[in-house]
Design a protein around this motif. Structure first.
Motif, mmCIF file in Angstrom:
data_model
loop_
_atom_site.group_PDB
_atom_site.id
_atom_site.type_symbol
_atom_site.label_atom_id
_atom_site.label_comp_id
_atom_site.label_asym_id
_atom_site.label_seq_id
_atom_site.Cartn_x
_atom_site.Cartn_y
_atom_site.Cartn_z
ATOM 1 N N SER A 149 0.827 -1.205 0.000
ATOM 2 C CA SER A 149 0.000 0.000 0.000
ATOM 3 C C SER A 149 0.862 1.256 0.000
ATOM 4 O O SER A 149 0.612 2.199 -0.753
ATOM 5 N N THR A 171 -5.323 3.169 -4.379
ATOM 6 C CA THR A 171 -4.345 3.076 -3.293
ATOM 7 C C THR A 171 -4.952 3.529 -1.981
ATOM 8 O O THR A 171 -4.700 2.931 -0.919
ATOM 9 N N PHE A 210 -7.339 0.723 -0.811
ATOM 10 C CA PHE A 210 -6.560 -0.469 -0.481
ATOM 11 C C PHE A 210 -5.779 -0.247 0.818
ATOM 12 O O PHE A 210 -5.725 -1.112 1.694
ATOM 13 N N GLY A 211 -5.177 0.946 0.928
ATOM 14 C CA GLY A 211 -4.368 1.248 2.098
ATOM 15 C C GLY A 211 -5.177 1.300 3.380
ATOM 16 O O GLY A 211 -4.740 0.801 4.421
ATOM 17 N N ILE A 235 -3.456 -0.867 6.121
ATOM 18 C CA ILE A 235 -2.523 -0.093 6.929
ATOM 19 C C ILE A 235 -2.906 -0.169 8.410
ATOM 20 O O ILE A 235 -4.051 0.082 8.777
#
Length: 468
Positions: free
Chosen positions: A18, A181, A184-185, A189
């Motif tokens: 990520s 991103t 997804f992150g 994360i």
């Protein structure tokens, strides 16, 4: 407070992915516009010294923001910083795509740089936390694929985009990648950093901004003004004084904004210098070579991008390989060989002419990026390995700061030396055509770049392997 521990990160690979994907898009933006510079110069009626601010200004903001990142990482969680960086990148990219003039495009680049400036040191620090020492060479090699490959393939991809769609689509294509991103992150994360919330020293932030900003701004004006002119001299003086004051103040503070005690570790300092030289070579080449291919050899943006592609592919392929070699053998072989190869390649670029063949150019370009792939990550990883864990955020911030300063100065010096070389050649060859003048200016700039590579080669012989 302490966030999620390292042991609780069940999917460190996806977390690293990520961060790397976000950094890839941000770093791609550093050089993607370079291939469109000639188009932008025509569309906005500006010269090379002005258009280079789209890259120099981007790098300048990174250089100012990254030093503050070590402090930010002690105040905000990993997820908060990731979210802020991606939102800034998305907003900046959208403004850039819609820009009707040079001013709005430059503002967009600054907003983009704010996002990238938050993400780069965050990525380095988090990777150092979530992966054990014996795997760092490999993972830092993959990070090297991002840091080196993104700026390298920027001109290649943007060449196709500029010719077939227009420069605005560089940003329209980046936008969905950033949105992906972001989503997804937020899924993978985790908060892994220790939040201590140290006291914020406003004076240090001001001095850092004036110091790094003044130096880069002063040198950037050299492309159009002499060193004795006030627009160059005053920012340099302010920058140097502020930077000295900043350094002295950090050693006096109980909790410094940027802990410069990392410089007492010799392999860190040596690795940082070599990283600095390597990034100057990469980003000066990233601005000079598209100008040479389009203005010297009169190639279209697409063809010019294709000629840069093999070197970019090799660059990306070599990064994980050098990471594995580093894990097994250390940096003592990689760094001297890498700088030797890079020195030969940049010297060969001083022999370019308007008659240089495509195959010759591609071979030299590939050679250069093979050499640089053997330099960047080994220098960075070996340097960071010498630091105690508590200094990782500071070491990452220092390295990322000077990487961006190196890029800004490399870009600035490249354009300045190219301009002076053009002037000198035009004065001694009054019948020369523009393609010859431009090519002469670029080969003149590569004499300076050859000297940088030579210095790196000498320093590489003093490297010692740090075992952790």
């Amino acid at each position: 407070m302490e966030s999620t521990s390292t042991a609780q990160v069940k999917q460190p690979g996806l977390m690293a992915f990520s961060l790397m994907l976000g950094a890839f898009v941000g770093l791609f933006s550093e050089t993607a516009l370079n291939m469109a510079f000639t188009n932008l110069m025509d569309e906005f009626s500006i010269n090379a010294s002005t258009v280079q601010w789209l890259t120099t200004g981007y790098l300048l903001v990174l250089g100012i923001l990254v030093p503050i990142s070590a402090l930010l990482m002690q105040w905000f969680t990993t997820r908060q910083l990731f979210t802020a960086s991606l939102l800034l990148s998305i907003i900046g990219t959208l403004i850039a795509a819609l820009s009707p003039n040079f001013t709005s495009l430059l503002i967009a680049r600054i907003v983009q740089a704010l996002g990238t400036g938050l993400l780069l040191p965050l990525m380095t620090n988090i990777i150092l936390i979530i992966f054990p020492a014996h795997k760092r060479g490999t993972i830092m090699g993959l990070m090297g694929l991002v840091i080196m490959c993104a700026p390298a393939i920027g001109p290649t991809l943007s060449g196709l985009i500029v010719d077939h769609l227009g420069w605005e689509y560089i940003f329209w294509i980046s936008l969905p990648l950033l949105l992906f991103t972001f989503g997804f992150g937020l899924t993978f994360i985790k908060n892994v950093a220790y939040i201590s919330k140290p006291k914020i020293d406003i004076l240090s932030i001001l001095l850092s901004t004036l110091g790094f900003g003044g130096i880069v701004f002063g040198f950037s004006n050299l492309a159009e003004h002499s060193l004795s002119e006030i627009i160059v001299l005053l920012p340099l003086i302010i920058g140097i004084i502020s930077l000295i004051w900043f350094v002295l103040r950090q050693f006096k503070l109980e909790t410094p904004m940027l802990n410069l005690r990392v410089f007492k570790y010799p392999m860190f300092t040596l690795g940082l210098i070599m990283l600095f030289l390597g990034m100057m070579i990469i980003l000066s080449s990233a601005i000079l070579l598209p100008l040479y291919l389009k203005g010297g050899l009169l190639l279209s943006a697409t063809v010019a991008g294709v000629q840069l592609l093999p070197g970019s592919v090799l660059n990306g392929a070599m990064a994980p390989v050098t990471g594995k070699i580093f894990d097994k053998y250390g940096p003592k072989l990689l760094l001297p060989v890498g700088f030797f190869i890079a020195t030969i390649a940049v010297f060969l670029f001083t022999t370019n002419s308007t008659e240089t063949s495509s195959m010759t150019f591609i071979l030299i370009h590939c050679t250069l990026f093979i050499g640089l792939a053997m330099v960047i990550m080994p220098a960075q990883t070996n340097g960071l390995n010498q630091l105690p864990v508590k200094y990782y955020p500071d070491g990452a911030a220092v390295m990322n700061t000077l990487q961006q300063i190196a890029g800004a100065l490399g870009t600035t010096f490249a354009i300045t030396l190219m301009s002076s070389g053009e002037t000198r050649f035009a004065n001694t060859h009054p019948d020369a055509v523009q393609t010859e003048i431009l090519t002469a200016g670029i080969t003149h700039a590569y004499l300076f770049i050859t000297a940088l590579a030579g210095i790196g080669l000498i320093l590489s012989f003093f490297v010692k392997r740090i075992r952790v």
